[in-house]
Design a protein around this motif. Structure first.
Motif, PDB file in Angstrom:
ATOM      1  N   LEU A 245     -15.463   5.267   0.505  1.00 20.31           N
ATOM      2  CA  LEU A 245     -16.648   4.730   1.413  1.00 20.31           C
ATOM      3  C   LEU A 245     -16.232   5.492   2.610  1.00 20.31           C
ATOM      4  N   LYS A 246     -17.268   5.905   3.334  1.00 22.22           N
ATOM      5  CA  LYS A 246     -17.359   6.608   4.727  1.00 22.22           C
ATOM      6  C   LYS A 246     -18.054   5.843   5.579  1.00 22.22           C
ATOM      7  N   ASP A 247     -17.405   5.513   6.865  1.00 27.05           N
ATOM      8  CA  ASP A 247     -17.736   4.711   7.869  1.00 27.05           C
ATOM      9  C   ASP A 247     -17.865   5.593   9.074  1.00 27.05           C
ATOM     10  N   ASN A 248     -19.020   5.661   9.572  1.00 31.63           N
ATOM     11  CA  ASN A 248     -19.375   6.600  10.765  1.00 31.63           C
ATOM     12  C   ASN A 248     -19.282   6.089  12.039  1.00 31.63           C
TER      13      ASN A 248
ATOM     14  N   LEU B 135       0.826  -1.189  -0.017  1.00 34.32           N
ATOM     15  CA  LEU B 135       0.088  -0.057   0.022  1.00 34.32           C
ATOM     16  C   LEU B 135       0.975   1.211   0.099  1.00 34.32           C
ATOM     17  N   ARG B 136       0.590   2.285  -0.749  1.00 33.14           N
ATOM     18  CA  ARG B 136       0.787   3.560  -0.642  1.00 33.14           C
ATOM     19  C   ARG B 136      -0.188   4.547  -0.322  1.00 33.14           C
ATOM     20  N   CYS B 137      -0.368   4.266   1.177  1.00 31.74           N
ATOM     21  CA  CYS B 137      -1.518   5.041   1.869  1.00 31.74           C
ATOM     22  C   CYS B 137      -1.466   6.409   2.383  1.00 31.74           C
ATOM     23  N   ASN B 138      -1.922   7.499   2.065  1.00 28.39           N
ATOM     24  CA  ASN B 138      -2.143   8.693   2.510  1.00 28.39           C
ATOM     25  C   ASN B 138      -2.966   8.666   3.655  1.00 28.39           C
ATOM     26  N   VAL B 139      -2.445   9.103   5.010  1.00 29.57           N
ATOM     27  CA  VAL B 139      -3.510   9.128   6.026  1.00 29.57           C
ATOM     28  C   VAL B 139      -3.402  10.689   6.692  1.00 29.57           C
ATOM     29  N   THR B 140      -4.671  10.820   7.008  1.00 31.72           N
ATOM     30  CA  THR B 140      -4.945  12.209   7.653  1.00 31.72           C
ATOM     31  C   THR B 140      -5.979  11.855   8.761  1.00 31.72           C
ATOM     32  N   VAL B 141      -5.389  12.488  10.087  1.00 30.38           N
ATOM     33  CA  VAL B 141      -6.153  12.406  11.258  1.00 30.38           C
ATOM     34  C   VAL B 141      -6.579  13.636  11.561  1.00 30.38           C
ATOM     35  N   SER B 142      -8.016  14.151  11.553  1.00 32.06           N
ATOM     36  CA  SER B 142      -8.454  15.509  11.905  1.00 32.06           C
ATOM     37  C   SER B 142      -9.307  15.385  13.115  1.00 32.06           C
ATOM     38  N   ALA B 143      -8.896  16.365  14.270  1.00 28.87           N
ATOM     39  CA  ALA B 143      -9.426  16.255  15.315  1.00 28.87           C
ATOM     40  C   ALA B 143      -9.917  17.714  15.824  1.00 28.87           C
ATOM     41  N   GLN B 144     -10.202  18.659  14.713  1.00 24.58           N
ATOM     42  CA  GLN B 144     -10.651  19.957  14.778  1.00 24.58           C
ATOM     43  C   GLN B 144     -11.796  20.254  16.009  1.00 24.58           C
ATOM     44  N   ARG B 145     -12.567  19.172  15.796  1.00 28.11           N
ATOM     45  CA  ARG B 145     -13.902  19.414  16.585  1.00 28.11           C
ATOM     46  C   ARG B 145     -13.677  19.255  18.191  1.00 28.11           C
ATOM     47  N   ILE B 146     -12.443  18.835  18.522  1.00 25.68           N
ATOM     48  CA  ILE B 146     -12.147  18.352  19.817  1.00 25.68           C
ATOM     49  C   ILE B 146     -11.291  19.471  20.529  1.00 25.68           C
TER      50      ILE B 146
ATOM     51  N   SER C  35     -15.511   9.363  12.453  1.00 26.95           N
ATOM     52  CA  SER C  35     -15.447   8.462  11.142  1.00 26.95           C
ATOM     53  C   SER C  35     -14.303   8.271  10.600  1.00 26.95           C
ATOM     54  N   ILE C  36     -14.409   7.302   9.655  1.00 28.29           N
ATOM     55  CA  ILE C  36     -13.172   7.175   8.815  1.00 28.29           C
ATOM     56  C   ILE C  36     -13.756   6.992   7.204  1.00 28.29           C
ATOM     57  N   GLN C  37     -13.052   7.548   6.491  1.00 30.40           N
ATOM     58  CA  GLN C  37     -13.443   7.665   5.048  1.00 30.40           C
ATOM     59  C   GLN C  37     -12.072   6.916   4.326  1.00 30.40           C
ATOM     60  N   VAL C  38     -12.415   5.970   3.542  1.00 34.63           N
ATOM     61  CA  VAL C  38     -11.428   5.336   2.921  1.00 34.63           C
ATOM     62  C   VAL C  38     -11.689   5.265   1.245  1.00 34.63           C
TER      63      VAL C  38
ATOM     64  N   CYS D  31      -4.109   4.661  -1.953  1.00 33.70           N
ATOM     65  CA  CYS D  31      -5.252   4.768  -1.490  1.00 33.70           C
ATOM     66  C   CYS D  31      -5.290   5.771  -0.164  1.00 33.70           C
ATOM     67  N   ASN D  32      -6.247   6.462   0.240  1.00 31.13           N
ATOM     68  CA  ASN D  32      -6.254   7.489   1.141  1.00 31.13           C
ATOM     69  C   ASN D  32      -7.305   7.005   2.291  1.00 31.13           C
ATOM     70  N   ILE D  33      -6.761   7.335   3.622  1.00 30.63           N
ATOM     71  CA  ILE D  33      -7.640   7.158   4.749  1.00 30.63           C
ATOM     72  C   ILE D  33      -7.718   8.555   5.527  1.00 30.63           C
ATOM     73  N   LEU D  34      -8.945   8.973   5.765  1.00 35.61           N
ATOM     74  CA  LEU D  34      -9.183  10.289   6.451  1.00 35.61           C
ATOM     75  C   LEU D  34     -10.012   9.840   7.626  1.00 35.61           C
ATOM     76  N   ILE D  35      -9.524  10.031   8.606  1.00 37.77           N
ATOM     77  CA  ILE D  35     -10.060   9.875   9.949  1.00 37.77           C
ATOM     78  C   ILE D  35     -10.493  11.193  10.627  1.00 37.77           C
ATOM     79  N   ARG D  36     -11.745  11.393  10.933  1.00 36.11           N
ATOM     80  CA  ARG D  36     -12.224  12.570  11.664  1.00 36.11           C
ATOM     81  C   ARG D  36     -12.535  12.364  13.050  1.00 36.11           C
TER      82      ARG D  36
END
Length: 301
Positions: A109-112, A22-33, A88-91, A70-75
């Motif tokens: 895909l978005k998994d809430n 995998l060449r996976c770009n990962v972003t973790v966003s926690a702006q609401r916390i 949530s996690i978006q894949v 692939c990209n993974i965005l975790i909010r």
């Protein structure tokens, strides 16, 4: 003897370097916390990146250019306790199209139902036979989903071994306290995603994934009319799945990734082909009807 040892070490190093898939770009966003330690989330992002990219997921060897993008965005929306978070996690899975610079989105895909424990500087450990760590279970599950979808686009049902691994993780997580793994919780969660994919009643979905990409998009640079016709034909497989069960989750997964692309593909089509495709789309994906109107409005050929 020393030369042999050095050579073996060099060969091992090269194999290790190119082993990961995998060449996976990962972003973790926690702006609401509010008021949280921002460094913790940066460390979490780095740890997840390492988990996804430095682990060997298959028995195959990939060069850098062959790695799966692939990209993974975790909010993260809530901090439940010192080390527990929800959000949530978006894949997203991106696939190159042969003989072109175009890249197609295979999965978006978005998994809430994302909930995890994370302790800074504690290694992320995944155990295929337990559900002790929901974070690594979710990450490994989606790693195998990504692999399965990618392999399915290159050979008929080529992703089966990886989908089966994802199913094993889902099965092992049936006693998890976190949501997302159980059939009764929702009709659109991790349980139903893998159930739908491997359910023989919906096998036409996987037939579509292969034909749409390998016999359709991959041909379009050299044989645009033939490739486009094959994409149109693959939509009949989606129609077959729809007529078996209109609410099946994988239909939403397909159109979340493909609706805009389908508009682009058939905006340069013949009138009769556009009409056939529009008839299918209006039946199987009415929620995106306004998008598909652009096909009918295009000049085509």
């Amino acid at each position: 003897m020393k030369k042999i040892v050095v050579l073996l070490i060099a060969l091992f190093s090269v194999t290790t370097l190119f082993a990961q898939e995998l060449r996976c770009n990962v972003t973790v966003s926690a702006q609401r916390i509010q008021g949280a330690n921002r460094q913790l989330f940066r460390t979490m992002q780095a740890d997840i990146y390492e988990f996804m990219n430095n682990r060997k997921w298959t028995e195959h060897v990939f060069t850098y250019d062959e790695k799966i993008r692939c990209n993974i965005l975790i909010r993260l929306d809530d901090q439940i306790s010192t080390d527990e978070f929800s959000g949530s996690i978006q894949v997203q899975l991106i696939r190159p199209v042969f003989n072109s610079s175009y890249e197609t989105t295979v999965l978006n895909l978005k998994d809430n139902d994302f909930r995890c424990r994370y302790v800074e500087f504690q290694p992320l450990e995944f155990n295929e036979t337990s559900n002790r760590d929901n974070l690594t279970n979710i990450l490994a599950y989606y790693a195998y989903i990504i692999l399965g979808f990618d392999y399915d686009t290159f050979s008929p049902e080529g992703g089966t071994p990886y989908f089966e691994k994802a199913q094993a993780i889902a099965n092992n997580s049936q006693n998890a306290r976190e949501k997302g793994w159980k059939a009764f919780e929702s009709e659109r969660n991790r349980y139903w995603l893998i159930e739908n994919i491997l359910n023989k009643s919906y096998s036409d979905f996987r037939k579509c994934m292969y034909f749409y990409h390998r016999q359709g998009l991959d041909l379009m640079s050299d044989k645009p009319e033939e490739g486009r016709a094959n994409v149109a034909q693959s939509l009949r497989d989606i129609q077959t799945v729809f007529r078996r069960r209109p609410s099946v989750y994988i239909l939403q997964v397909f159109f979340d990734a493909k609706a805009d692309e389908i508009v682009n593909v058939f905006s340069k089509s013949f009138p009769d082909e556009r009409n056939r495709v529009m008839t299918i789309l209006n039946e199987v994906d009415p929620s995106n009807g306004s998008k598909y109107e652009k096909i009918a409005e295009s000049e085509g050929f």
